[in-house]
Design a protein around this motif. Sequence first.
Motif, PDB file in Angstrom:
ATOM      1  N   ASP A 100      -9.525  -1.780  14.494  1.00  0.00           N
ATOM      2  CA  ASP A 100      -8.828  -1.257  15.668  1.00  0.00           C
ATOM      3  C   ASP A 100      -7.514  -2.006  15.903  1.00  0.00           C
ATOM      4  O   ASP A 100      -7.497  -3.231  16.069  1.00  0.00           O
ATOM      5  CB  ASP A 100      -9.711  -1.379  16.909  1.00  0.00           C
ATOM      6  N   GLY A 101      -6.421  -1.266  15.882  1.00  0.00           N
ATOM      7  CA  GLY A 101      -5.122  -1.847  16.177  1.00  0.00           C
ATOM      8  C   GLY A 101      -4.453  -2.532  15.003  1.00  0.00           C
ATOM      9  O   GLY A 101      -3.304  -2.971  15.123  1.00  0.00           O
ATOM     10  N   LYS A 102      -5.104  -2.645  13.865  1.00  0.00           N
ATOM     11  CA  LYS A 102      -4.516  -3.351  12.732  1.00  0.00           C
ATOM     12  C   LYS A 102      -3.655  -2.409  11.899  1.00  0.00           C
ATOM     13  O   LYS A 102      -3.899  -1.215  11.823  1.00  0.00           O
ATOM     14  CB  LYS A 102      -5.608  -3.974  11.858  1.00  0.00           C
ATOM     15  N   ARG A 103      -2.647  -3.006  11.273  1.00  0.00           N
ATOM     16  CA  ARG A 103      -1.715  -2.247  10.452  1.00  0.00           C
ATOM     17  C   ARG A 103      -1.702  -2.825   9.030  1.00  0.00           C
ATOM     18  O   ARG A 103      -2.099  -3.961   8.806  1.00  0.00           O
ATOM     19  CB  ARG A 103      -0.304  -2.317  11.039  1.00  0.00           C
ATOM     20  N   PHE A 104      -1.261  -1.999   8.095  1.00  0.00           N
ATOM     21  CA  PHE A 104      -1.195  -2.417   6.694  1.00  0.00           C
ATOM     22  C   PHE A 104       0.148  -1.967   6.139  1.00  0.00           C
ATOM     23  O   PHE A 104       0.593  -0.844   6.389  1.00  0.00           O
ATOM     24  CB  PHE A 104      -2.326  -1.762   5.904  1.00  0.00           C
ATOM     25  N   PRO A 105       0.848  -2.845   5.383  1.00  0.00           N
ATOM     26  CA  PRO A 105       2.175  -2.475   4.884  1.00  0.00           C
ATOM     27  C   PRO A 105       2.119  -1.335   3.862  1.00  0.00           C
ATOM     28  O   PRO A 105       1.251  -1.315   2.988  1.00  0.00           O
ATOM     29  CB  PRO A 105       2.679  -3.767   4.240  1.00  0.00           C
ATOM     30  N   MET A 106       3.046  -0.403   3.987  1.00  0.00           N
ATOM     31  CA  MET A 106       3.102   0.722   3.054  1.00  0.00           C
ATOM     32  C   MET A 106       3.345   0.243   1.629  1.00  0.00           C
ATOM     33  O   MET A 106       2.874   0.851   0.666  1.00  0.00           O
ATOM     34  CB  MET A 106       4.206   1.689   3.477  1.00  0.00           C
ATOM     35  N   SER A 107       4.096  -0.854   1.479  1.00  0.00           N
ATOM     36  CA  SER A 107       4.346  -1.385   0.139  1.00  0.00           C
ATOM     37  C   SER A 107       3.041  -1.787  -0.533  1.00  0.00           C
ATOM     38  O   SER A 107       2.864  -1.580  -1.744  1.00  0.00           O
ATOM     39  CB  SER A 107       5.287  -2.593   0.223  1.00  0.00           C
ATOM     40  N   GLY A 108       2.114  -2.342   0.246  1.00  0.00           N
ATOM     41  CA  GLY A 108       0.813  -2.716  -0.304  1.00  0.00           C
ATOM     42  C   GLY A 108      -0.012  -1.498  -0.694  1.00  0.00           C
ATOM     43  O   GLY A 108      -0.731  -1.523  -1.701  1.00  0.00           O
ATOM     44  N   VAL A 109       0.093  -0.423   0.095  1.00  0.00           N
ATOM     45  CA  VAL A 109      -0.626   0.814  -0.232  1.00  0.00           C
ATOM     46  C   VAL A 109      -0.092   1.399  -1.531  1.00  0.00           C
ATOM     47  O   VAL A 109      -0.852   1.796  -2.417  1.00  0.00           O
ATOM     48  CB  VAL A 109      -0.501   1.831   0.920  1.00  0.00           C
ATOM     49  N   ILE A 110       1.231   1.455  -1.657  1.00  0.00           N
ATOM     50  CA  ILE A 110       1.839   2.017  -2.865  1.00  0.00           C
ATOM     51  C   ILE A 110       1.468   1.193  -4.091  1.00  0.00           C
ATOM     52  O   ILE A 110       1.093   1.743  -5.145  1.00  0.00           O
ATOM     53  CB  ILE A 110       3.367   2.091  -2.696  1.00  0.00           C
ATOM     54  N   PHE A 111       1.567  -0.122  -3.968  1.00  0.00           N
ATOM     55  CA  PHE A 111       1.190  -0.998  -5.080  1.00  0.00           C
ATOM     56  C   PHE A 111      -0.288  -0.815  -5.422  1.00  0.00           C
ATOM     57  O   PHE A 111      -0.663  -0.756  -6.596  1.00  0.00           O
ATOM     58  CB  PHE A 111       1.458  -2.458  -4.717  1.00  0.00           C
ATOM     59  N   GLY A 112      -1.145  -0.735  -4.394  1.00  0.00           N
ATOM     60  CA  GLY A 112      -2.577  -0.580  -4.620  1.00  0.00           C
ATOM     61  C   GLY A 112      -2.918   0.719  -5.322  1.00  0.00           C
ATOM     62  O   GLY A 112      -3.733   0.741  -6.244  1.00  0.00           O
ATOM     63  N   VAL A 113      -2.293   1.805  -4.896  1.00  0.00           N
ATOM     64  CA  VAL A 113      -2.537   3.096  -5.538  1.00  0.00           C
ATOM     65  C   VAL A 113      -2.106   3.049  -6.997  1.00  0.00           C
ATOM     66  O   VAL A 113      -2.818   3.517  -7.897  1.00  0.00           O
ATOM     67  CB  VAL A 113      -1.806   4.224  -4.794  1.00  0.00           C
ATOM     68  N   LEU A 114      -0.941   2.464  -7.269  1.00  0.00           N
ATOM     69  CA  LEU A 114      -0.443   2.354  -8.642  1.00  0.00           C
ATOM     70  C   LEU A 114      -1.380   1.512  -9.503  1.00  0.00           C
ATOM     71  O   LEU A 114      -1.837   1.970 -10.562  1.00  0.00           O
ATOM     72  CB  LEU A 114       0.956   1.730  -8.635  1.00  0.00           C
ATOM     73  N   PHE A 115      -1.673   0.300  -9.051  1.00  0.00           N
ATOM     74  CA  PHE A 115      -2.510  -0.568  -9.867  1.00  0.00           C
ATOM     75  C   PHE A 115      -3.916  -0.007 -10.041  1.00  0.00           C
ATOM     76  O   PHE A 115      -4.454   0.024 -11.159  1.00  0.00           O
ATOM     77  CB  PHE A 115      -2.607  -1.975  -9.267  1.00  0.00           C
ATOM     78  N   ASN A 116      -4.523   0.439  -8.956  1.00  0.00           N
ATOM     79  CA  ASN A 116      -5.899   0.915  -9.035  1.00  0.00           C
ATOM     80  C   ASN A 116      -6.027   2.164  -9.902  1.00  0.00           C
ATOM     81  O   ASN A 116      -7.022   2.341 -10.617  1.00  0.00           O
ATOM     82  CB  ASN A 116      -6.454   1.166  -7.633  1.00  0.00           C
ATOM     83  N   GLY A 117      -5.026   3.039  -9.846  1.00  0.00           N
ATOM     84  CA  GLY A 117      -5.051   4.202 -10.712  1.00  0.00           C
ATOM     85  C   GLY A 117      -4.969   3.818 -12.182  1.00  0.00           C
ATOM     86  O   GLY A 117      -5.721   4.322 -13.023  1.00  0.00           O
ATOM     87  N   LEU A 118      -4.053   2.899 -12.509  1.00  0.00           N
ATOM     88  CA  LEU A 118      -3.896   2.455 -13.895  1.00  0.00           C
ATOM     89  C   LEU A 118      -5.107   1.656 -14.367  1.00  0.00           C
ATOM     90  O   LEU A 118      -5.570   1.817 -15.503  1.00  0.00           O
ATOM     91  CB  LEU A 118      -2.629   1.610 -14.028  1.00  0.00           C
TER      92      LEU A 118
END
Length: 252
Positions: A100-118
Amino acid sequence: MLQHLYTGVLIFIAALAVFTFYGTMKQVNPYGRYARPTDRNTMTARPAWLLFESPQWWSFAVTFWLTAQSPGTPAIVLFALWQSHYLYRGIIYPLRRNEDGKRFPMSGVIFGVLFNGLNGFVNGYAVSHAPHLMTDAWFRDPRFGLGLAIAVAGWLINFQADSILIGLRSDGAPGYRIPRGGAFEYVSAANYFGEIVLWCGWAVMSWTAAGALFAIFTISNLLPRALSHHRWYRENFADYPSTRRALIPWIL
């Protein structure tokens, strides 16, 4: 064609591991306790976790079933173990967390999607094509039994640590507290310790280059953050246990 792509992605992930270690040692990723109210380009934390972890299970699954010719039983067992873990890590765990109320950087999401997909691709390809995983003889190989035991131990450590951290917020009180119990009696980042043990076990159990590289990347990503956590606890809690190490019991 796919073999060349597999090799290229392995090289890319190896380079990414070096970059990640160097970058995180210089500046820890700005989420969790390191996030600031003034940070821009962020999104709500729970959808962020659900989004960037999900490629690990669908990328592995698509690669495995579309490229495997006739997967052996050990390969199918490894497939089931991977999918079971990421069902927890990618769906159940984010839903358990109090975000609740926490935020996550979009750069981390993009990096995570890239790495996890590969990473899902290379591990799915490796498991579905490794010759030693095509016959039941691998079940009798000591590497399978040892790796499975290490992986299970790591998963249990990680799960217990997650539960302890989630329990610290169960009363809804804000702020951070000293985690106690389980592997937290020995290290500040028990959840990271468990995750590293888990993927080291996977590397032994699968005995593939992709598995070994994932273990190396996990260390390069989590070790700097564990060191930062350890310093943060010592700076913010005068009564923080002096015998705890950052990541490896009694050593580091």
